[in-house]
Design a protein around this motif. Structure first.
Motif, PDB file in Angstrom:
ATOM      1  N   ASN A  66       7.371  -2.497  11.588  1.00 48.88           N
ATOM      2  CA  ASN A  66       6.399  -1.425  11.803  1.00 48.88           C
ATOM      3  C   ASN A  66       6.732  -0.277  10.862  1.00 48.88           C
ATOM      4  OD1 ASN A  66       5.173   1.021  12.886  1.00 48.88           O
ATOM      5  ND2 ASN A  66       4.730  -0.151  14.740  1.00 48.88           N
ATOM      6  N   GLU A  67       5.968  -0.165   9.767  1.00 51.92           N
ATOM      7  CA  GLU A  67       6.310   0.831   8.746  1.00 51.92           C
ATOM      8  C   GLU A  67       6.262   2.266   9.259  1.00 51.92           C
ATOM      9  OE1 GLU A  67       5.775   1.595   3.983  1.00 51.92           O
ATOM     10  OE2 GLU A  67       4.261   0.405   5.020  1.00 51.92           O
ATOM     11  N   ILE A  70       9.521   2.836  11.044  1.00 50.84           N
ATOM     12  CA  ILE A  70      10.616   2.884  10.064  1.00 50.84           C
ATOM     13  C   ILE A  70      10.633   4.237   9.370  1.00 50.84           C
ATOM     14  CG2 ILE A  70      11.520   1.895   7.920  1.00 50.84           C
ATOM     15  CD1 ILE A  70      10.089  -0.762   8.806  1.00 50.84           C
ATOM     16  N   ASP A  71       9.471   4.672   8.932  1.00 45.07           N
ATOM     17  CA  ASP A  71       9.346   5.933   8.201  1.00 45.07           C
ATOM     18  C   ASP A  71       9.772   7.115   9.073  1.00 45.07           C
ATOM     19  OD1 ASP A  71       7.957   7.254   5.641  1.00 45.07           O
ATOM     20  OD2 ASP A  71       7.421   8.432   7.404  1.00 45.07           O
ATOM     21  N   ASN A  89      19.321  -4.510   6.709  1.00 46.55           N
ATOM     22  CA  ASN A  89      18.351  -5.124   7.609  1.00 46.55           C
ATOM     23  C   ASN A  89      18.781  -6.555   7.878  1.00 46.55           C
ATOM     24  OD1 ASN A  89      16.135  -6.249   8.901  1.00 46.55           O
ATOM     25  ND2 ASN A  89      14.627  -5.290   7.572  1.00 46.55           N
ATOM     26  N   SER A 122       9.791  -7.722   6.311  1.00 46.40           N
ATOM     27  CA  SER A 122      10.579  -6.654   6.905  1.00 46.40           C
ATOM     28  C   SER A 122      11.566  -6.064   5.904  1.00 46.40           C
ATOM     29  CB  SER A 122      11.336  -7.175   8.134  1.00 46.40           C
ATOM     30  OG  SER A 122      12.126  -6.161   8.707  1.00 46.40           O
ATOM     31  N   LEU A 125       9.661  -3.703   3.729  1.00 46.26           N
ATOM     32  CA  LEU A 125       9.300  -2.445   4.378  1.00 46.26           C
ATOM     33  C   LEU A 125      10.492  -1.501   4.513  1.00 46.26           C
ATOM     34  CD1 LEU A 125       6.915  -3.681   7.225  1.00 46.26           C
ATOM     35  CD2 LEU A 125       6.280  -2.527   5.102  1.00 46.26           C
ATOM     36  N   THR A 126      11.588  -1.987   5.068  1.00 49.92           N
ATOM     37  CA  THR A 126      12.737  -1.093   5.276  1.00 49.92           C
ATOM     38  C   THR A 126      13.333  -0.638   3.955  1.00 49.92           C
ATOM     39  OG1 THR A 126      14.227  -3.016   5.523  1.00 49.92           O
ATOM     40  CG2 THR A 126      13.308  -2.072   7.541  1.00 49.92           C
ATOM     41  N   ARG A 128      11.781  -0.291   0.905  1.00 50.32           N
ATOM     42  CA  ARG A 128      10.982   0.648   0.128  1.00 50.32           C
ATOM     43  C   ARG A 128      10.899   2.019   0.790  1.00 50.32           C
ATOM     44  NH1 ARG A 128       4.536  -0.397  -0.069  1.00 50.32           N
ATOM     45  NH2 ARG A 128       3.993  -0.163   2.132  1.00 50.32           N
ATOM     46  N   VAL A 129      10.859   2.054   2.134  1.00 52.19           N
ATOM     47  CA  VAL A 129      10.851   3.352   2.815  1.00 52.19           C
ATOM     48  C   VAL A 129      12.196   4.044   2.611  1.00 52.19           C
ATOM     49  CG1 VAL A 129      10.625   4.547   5.008  1.00 52.19           C
ATOM     50  CG2 VAL A 129       9.148   2.597   4.510  1.00 52.19           C
TER      51      VAL A 129
END
Length: 267
Positions: A66-67, A70-71, A89, A122, A125-126, A128-129
């Protein structure tokens, strides 16, 4: 044991055995560790264990797919500390959902895509954020990804999982090329089978039943190509992760680090 003193670490999917081992190692080497999972109670138990052992840890509820979650969590960590030094991760996938053990001609498209979306997605997402916040805060940090040696072996009936593992390796190299100018390293730990984990032991039991062979015979498939008599352990994985994110591990960037004690069948 203070190679990570006062470094700020976030560990995603910390309800799993792999991520838990990495979180413990980070803390033992002096890092402030934020452990997250979808199940907050499990994350809290891990944080309490780390604190009881003399480390520093805080738990958070985050879905690593869930971006927005995470953000929001990484934003809070950076706001509280002014930096973000490393992220890990350890997300996995239930092998049946991923079609593992199912012939490619029989696996569904959904099974093939499951590990690509869940595991590689996943990690994307983790990572790049985290990179965004490292860049914004001027943190010369490390993005530490995780996959399995299936990316480099010729193993049948593992199409989706093998493709996801290979994709994570490609993602690691791309991010290293993009983020290196900001002083950010991207590294992937490529692990062989960790025989002590519940996941591997469960797969051995299920696969032996499906194949109609003794469990001991199936277990040999996981160790028959080992170059050493002993294989890797969770504790060793945690220590390897702590080394790679430390200043001593600065030479590793864009690398896929094989964590298997040596295998004949791994490229």
């Amino acid at each position: 044991m203070n190679t990570l003193k006062d470094k700020v670490a976030v560990v995603f999917a910390a309800s799993g055995e792999v991520a838990g081992a990495v979180a413990r190692a980070f803390a033992q080497h002096g890092a402030i560790v934020y452990v997250t999972a979808r199940d907050l109670d499990v994350a809290r138990a891990l944080a309490e264990e780390i604190v009881a052992g003399g480390g520093r840890a805080e738990a958070g509820k985050v879905d690593a797919l869930n971006e927005p979650e995470i953000d929001a969590y990484l934003k809070k960590v950076v706001a509280d500390n002014g930096k973000l030094d490393m992220v890990f991760n350890g997300i996995g996938s239930y092998y049946k959902d991923a079609g593992s053990g199912t012939p490619t001609t029989m696996a569904t498209f959904e099974q093939f895509m499951n590990p690509l979306q869940r595991i590689c997605g996943s990690q994307f997402l983790t990572s790049r954020v985290a990179a965004r916040y490292m860049i914004e805060s001027g943190s010369a940090g490390t993005i530490l990804l995780f996959n399995a040696s299936m990316a480099k072996t010729k193993t049948p009936n593992m199409a989706g999982f093998a493709a996801a593992c290979a994709a994570i390796e490609g993602l690691t190299r791309v991010m290293a090329a993009e983020f290196g100018k900001h002083g950010i390293k991207s590294i992937c730990i490529c692990s062989g089978a960790l025989m002590e984990t519940q996941k591997i032991q469960g797969m051995i039991s299920d696969f032996s039943a499906l194949a109609g062979i003794p469990r001991e015979e199936m277990a040999l498939n996981y160790t028959r190509f080992d170059l050493l008599e002993s294989g890797p352990t969770l504790k060793q994985l945690g220590e390897t992760a702590a080394f790679l994110v430390s200043e001593n591990g600065v030479a590793f960037n864009s690398h896929i680090v094989d964590f298997d004690c040596g295998k004949i069948n791994v490229l």
